[in-house]
Write a protein that holds these residues in place. Structure first.
Motif, PDB file in Angstrom:
ATOM      1  N   SER A  42      -7.205   9.209  -3.847  1.00 36.35           N
ATOM      2  CA  SER A  42      -6.525   8.005  -3.363  1.00 36.35           C
ATOM      3  C   SER A  42      -5.293   7.682  -4.196  1.00 36.35           C
ATOM      4  O   SER A  42      -4.248   7.309  -3.650  1.00 36.35           O
ATOM      5  N   SER A  99      -0.566   1.302  -6.267  1.00 38.66           N
ATOM      6  CA  SER A  99       0.275   0.254  -5.693  1.00 38.66           C
ATOM      7  C   SER A  99       0.641  -0.809  -6.717  1.00 38.66           C
ATOM      8  O   SER A  99       1.796  -1.244  -6.795  1.00 38.66           O
ATOM      9  N   LEU A 149      -6.301   3.379  -4.674  1.00 36.49           N
ATOM     10  CA  LEU A 149      -5.182   2.800  -3.932  1.00 36.49           C
ATOM     11  C   LEU A 149      -4.558   1.639  -4.704  1.00 36.49           C
ATOM     12  O   LEU A 149      -3.330   1.501  -4.767  1.00 36.49           O
ATOM     13  N   VAL A 197       0.826  -1.207   0.000  1.00 40.90           N
ATOM     14  CA  VAL A 197       0.000   0.000   0.000  1.00 40.90           C
ATOM     15  C   VAL A 197       0.862   1.260   0.000  1.00 40.90           C
ATOM     16  O   VAL A 197       0.603   2.201  -0.762  1.00 40.90           O
ATOM     17  N   ARG A 208      -2.724  10.048  -3.395  1.00 41.38           N
ATOM     18  CA  ARG A 208      -2.473   9.981  -1.949  1.00 41.38           C
ATOM     19  C   ARG A 208      -2.590  11.350  -1.277  1.00 41.38           C
ATOM     20  O   ARG A 208      -1.816  11.692  -0.373  1.00 41.38           O
TER      21      ARG A 208
END
Length: 328
Positions: free
Chosen positions: A227, A174, A170, A29, A230
């Motif tokens: 997301s 990642s 997310l 993550v 971030r």
């Protein structure tokens, strides 16, 4: 073996370098780029590969690949459903109205994650399955139970869209970082965000009202961008960087190990005071500055901060080594 053929066994095979299950989830993550290089150093040729590719590496003698698969499957099949069930029980005990059996949702997300692991990538399946399993508690069960207003109302639509956008955003950052060893480009993130926002329009416009589908799509777009870039973490990173710089600046205590760029690879905005912080330590601790500068090169928002300090730290380290050598 014919001359010129490569041996099946990997040159490097270090299963001890593969992190544990929970550490893998945290690295996936927050530090997927670091995880990419760590797994490559352990001897895994395809860190973001399909489960079949990794099993093939294991069959060729790659113990690291086998350890990686086992720990990722532990996350997807055991830990993720368990966390979902415990969180669901906790929400129910807190009085949050929940409709449906969330154990079934957790099992379904695990099954979908396994399919994704087979056809797309093990890391993709684990991350999407695990995040979706937890997000179902709010986006499906609580929304259907009326926790956010009427089931077809604006509050429920926004909740569904937020869950969809957070999981997708997310995962996109990642998975991209783990696969390529660098953060996804801004353009790719924007394209993925648009694609994610189109899904609700296709799914809900026929099954529900157009206004509900539009609310889901809009909230999914915003949540995806926040997301993937971030942005919610950025305020904390600015605060952490400012505190670390101030402590070293006014007390002299080394704090480069605290800087957030070393603990998060996917920050797309530059961290203030980072360059000044490196300047404080470059004379006395060039090796530590070099480590932070290397972390900057893996952070999309801090690449320009890192490059000059790589050169400076190397020059300082070379000068220190030359000064330490005995003169003839």
């Amino acid at each position: 073996m014919a001359e010129g053929d490569l041996p099946a066994t990997p040159v490097v095979d270090s299963p001890e370098r593969v992190p544990g299950a929970l550490a893998l989830l945290g690295l996936l993550v927050f530090r997927p780029i670091d995880l990419h290089y760590r797994l490559r150093e352990a001897g895994i040729r395809s860190p973001a590969g399909r489960i079949g590719q990794l099993w093939r590496e294991q069959a060729e003698g790659g113990r690291a690949a086998g350890a990686f698969v086992a720990r990722m499957l532990l996350l997807l099949v055991v830990l993720s459903p368990s966390i979902t069930v415990l969180a669901g029980l906790g929400l129910r005990l807190m009085g949050v109205p929940m409709r449906g059996v969330y154990l079934v949702s957790a099992a379904l997300c695990t099954a979908v994650g396994l399919v994704v692991a087979l056809v797309s990538g093990l890391a993709s399946g684990v991350l999407l399955g695990s995040l979706a399993s937890v997000s179902m508690l709010a986006g499906l069960h609580a929304a259907a139970g009326g926790a956010f207003g009427p089931e077809s109302g604006g509050g429920a639509a926004m909740t569904v869209g937020l869950c969809l956008g957070i999981v997708s955003g997310l995962s996109a950052g990642s998975i991209g970082g783990l696969a390529s060893g660098r953060g996804p480009s801004v353009r790719n993130v924007q394209v993925a965000a648009i694609a994610t926002s189109l899904v609700p329009m296709l799914v809900w416009s026929g099954a529900s009202s157009v206004s509900f589908a539009g609310a889901v799509a809009a909230s999914a777009l915003v949540a995806f961008l926040m997301s993937a870039f971030r942005l919610p973490f950025y305020a904390l990173e600015v605060l952490a960087q400012a505190v670390a710089y101030a402590v070293e600046r006014f007390t002299g205590k080394p704090t480069l190990r605290w800087v957030p760029v070393r603990h998060h690879n996917l920050s797309y905005l530059p961290h203030p005071f980072l360059g000044r912080h490196l300047a404080l330590a470059v004379r006395s601790r060039p090796a530590e500055v070099l480590a932070v500068a290397d972390a900057c090169l893996r952070s999309p928002g801090n690449i320009l901060v890192g490059w000059p300090w790589v050169v400076e730290a190397l020059e300082r380290a070379h000068a220190q080594e030359a000064a330490a050598e005995p003169h003839a």
